[in-house]
Design a protein around this motif. Structure first.
Motif, PDB file in Angstrom:
ATOM      1  N   GLU A 295      -2.613  -9.287  -7.056  1.00 45.33           N
ATOM      2  CA  GLU A 295      -3.743  -7.877  -6.532  1.00 45.33           C
ATOM      3  C   GLU A 295      -4.542  -7.830  -7.562  1.00 45.33           C
ATOM      4  OE1 GLU A 295      -1.510  -5.701  -4.473  1.00 45.33           O
ATOM      5  OE2 GLU A 295      -0.523  -5.052  -6.015  1.00 45.33           O
TER       6      GLU A 295
ATOM      7  N   ASN B 217       1.255  -1.190   0.472  1.00 41.09           N
ATOM      8  CA  ASN B 217      -0.218   0.325  -0.178  1.00 41.09           C
ATOM      9  C   ASN B 217       1.152   1.007   0.234  1.00 41.09           C
ATOM     10  OD1 ASN B 217      -1.938  -1.524   0.302  1.00 41.09           O
ATOM     11  ND2 ASN B 217      -3.105  -1.153   2.011  1.00 41.09           N
TER      12      ASN B 217
ATOM     13  N   LYS C 194      -8.006   0.615 -16.272  1.00 42.86           N
ATOM     14  CA  LYS C 194      -8.867   0.383 -15.911  1.00 42.86           C
ATOM     15  C   LYS C 194      -8.613  -0.785 -14.661  1.00 42.86           C
ATOM     16  CE  LYS C 194     -11.670   3.673 -16.891  1.00 42.86           C
ATOM     17  NZ  LYS C 194     -11.731   3.945 -15.054  1.00 42.86           N
ATOM     18  N   ILE C 195      -9.328  -1.892 -14.176  1.00 42.05           N
ATOM     19  CA  ILE C 195      -8.510  -2.947 -13.931  1.00 42.05           C
ATOM     20  C   ILE C 195      -7.025  -3.659 -14.447  1.00 42.05           C
ATOM     21  CG2 ILE C 195      -8.859  -5.313 -12.899  1.00 42.05           C
ATOM     22  CD1 ILE C 195     -11.758  -4.861 -12.574  1.00 42.05           C
TER      23      ILE C 195
ATOM     24  N   THR D 268      -4.873   1.613  -7.300  1.00 40.63           N
ATOM     25  CA  THR D 268      -5.769   1.650  -5.682  1.00 40.63           C
ATOM     26  C   THR D 268      -6.125  -0.512  -5.749  1.00 40.63           C
ATOM     27  OG1 THR D 268      -7.067   3.509  -5.690  1.00 40.63           O
ATOM     28  CG2 THR D 268      -7.592   2.322  -4.066  1.00 40.63           C
ATOM     29  N   THR D 269      -5.986  -0.714  -4.624  1.00 38.62           N
ATOM     30  CA  THR D 269      -6.216  -2.086  -4.639  1.00 38.62           C
ATOM     31  C   THR D 269      -7.505  -2.552  -4.301  1.00 38.62           C
ATOM     32  OG1 THR D 269      -3.933  -2.469  -3.347  1.00 38.62           O
ATOM     33  CG2 THR D 269      -5.456  -4.417  -2.969  1.00 38.62           C
ATOM     34  N   LEU D 270      -7.549  -3.295  -5.651  1.00 38.20           N
ATOM     35  CA  LEU D 270      -9.496  -3.873  -4.594  1.00 38.20           C
ATOM     36  C   LEU D 270      -9.142  -5.000  -4.352  1.00 38.20           C
ATOM     37  CD1 LEU D 270     -10.078  -3.124  -8.883  1.00 38.20           C
ATOM     38  CD2 LEU D 270     -11.234  -2.148  -6.661  1.00 38.20           C
ATOM     39  N   GLU D 271      -7.913  -5.348  -4.393  1.00 36.34           N
ATOM     40  CA  GLU D 271      -8.590  -7.023  -4.139  1.00 36.34           C
ATOM     41  C   GLU D 271      -6.602  -7.164  -3.904  1.00 36.34           C
ATOM     42  OE1 GLU D 271     -11.139 -10.752  -5.048  1.00 36.34           O
ATOM     43  OE2 GLU D 271      -9.111 -11.027  -6.068  1.00 36.34           O
ATOM     44  N   ARG D 272      -6.471  -8.245  -2.315  1.00 34.19           N
ATOM     45  CA  ARG D 272      -5.116  -9.136  -2.664  1.00 34.19           C
ATOM     46  C   ARG D 272      -5.004 -10.435  -2.124  1.00 34.19           C
ATOM     47  NH1 ARG D 272      -2.179  -4.569  -0.462  1.00 34.19           N
ATOM     48  NH2 ARG D 272      -2.047  -4.432  -2.426  1.00 34.19           N
TER      49      ARG D 272
ATOM     50  N   ARG E 109      -3.661  -6.204 -12.933  1.00 30.46           N
ATOM     51  CA  ARG E 109      -3.561  -7.448 -12.875  1.00 30.46           C
ATOM     52  C   ARG E 109      -2.237  -7.210 -11.636  1.00 30.46           C
ATOM     53  NH1 ARG E 109      -5.679 -11.524 -10.987  1.00 30.46           N
ATOM     54  NH2 ARG E 109      -7.237 -12.198 -12.592  1.00 30.46           N
TER      55      ARG E 109
ATOM     56  N   LEU F 242      -6.283  -4.234  -9.404  1.00 30.84           N
ATOM     57  CA  LEU F 242      -5.429  -2.790  -8.938  1.00 30.84           C
ATOM     58  C   LEU F 242      -6.773  -1.955 -10.011  1.00 30.84           C
ATOM     59  CD1 LEU F 242      -2.433  -2.681  -9.460  1.00 30.84           C
ATOM     60  CD2 LEU F 242      -3.468  -2.618  -7.513  1.00 30.84           C
ATOM     61  N   ASN F 243      -7.493  -0.888  -9.678  1.00 36.69           N
ATOM     62  CA  ASN F 243      -7.972   0.555 -10.101  1.00 36.69           C
ATOM     63  C   ASN F 243      -6.877   1.220 -10.773  1.00 36.69           C
ATOM     64  OD1 ASN F 243      -9.533   2.042 -10.974  1.00 36.69           O
ATOM     65  ND2 ASN F 243     -10.710   2.504  -9.144  1.00 36.69           N
TER      66      ASN F 243
END
Length: 173
Positions: free
Chosen positions: A113, A39, A120-121, A94-98, A123, A115-116
């Motif tokens: 992870e 982060n 767009k998305i 910005t992390t969406l999932e990790r 990885r 990422l936004n």
């Protein structure tokens, strides 16, 4: 079973339970530290804090970007990134999932992870190593995600560019 054997078995059982609990707690703390490191790394890029960003990477770190030609050691990545950081805005992820995983020693971790980003998305995936009390990013791979239903459209765009790269790389082998 003799009484003293039961006692030894009970002690061993208790030690095993507490040992497992301690290992789980240590892994939980390590995950928090790794999340903090990643982060902080993403934040340093968003804040264009060059020193903070690169201090979170090991000296032998590798960064692999979204373009097939982007496979940099730390020094080469610093040279690429410096003009972006100097402008006061590098990139903002910005992390969406990790998800974080560990080897048996607890000193090497790997992650993936979502990422936004401005693309767009994307990885991100990579490896961290524990150096002293700190976790350092040893390898980071950034990939753009492509919806399966749109892959043929993307392949059409990539083909002329990447056919040339493929030919060049095949010659090297």
């Amino acid at each position: 079973m003799p009484y003293h054997m039961k006692k030894i078995l009970a002690v061993l059982t208790i030690l095993t339970v507490f040992g497992c609990k301690s290992m789980i707690e240590n892994q939980s703390i390590a995950k928090e530290n790794i999340n903090s490191t990643l982060n902080a790394w993403h934040k340093a890029a968003a804040d264009a804090n060059y020193n903070a960003y690169f201090n979170l990477m090991s000296e032998d770190a590798i960064f692999i970007g979204t373009d097939a030609t982007e496979n940099w050691n730390k020094t080469a990545f610093q040279a690429y990134a410096k003009p972006h950081f100097d402008k006061g805005k590098a990139w903002s992820f910005t992390t969406l999932e990790r998800h974080i995983y560990f080897d048996k020693t607890g000193k090497t971790a790997w992650f993936d992870e979502l990422l936004n980003t401005q693309m767009k998305i994307c990885r991100g995936s990579g490896v961290l190593v524990k150096t002293g009390q700190e976790w350092k990013i040893k390898q980071y791979v950034l990939s753009m995600t492509i919806p399966n239903d749109n892959s043929s459209e993307v392949i059409k765009v990539k083909t002329p560019i990447e056919d040339a790269i493929i030919k060049k790389l095949q010659v090297k082998q």
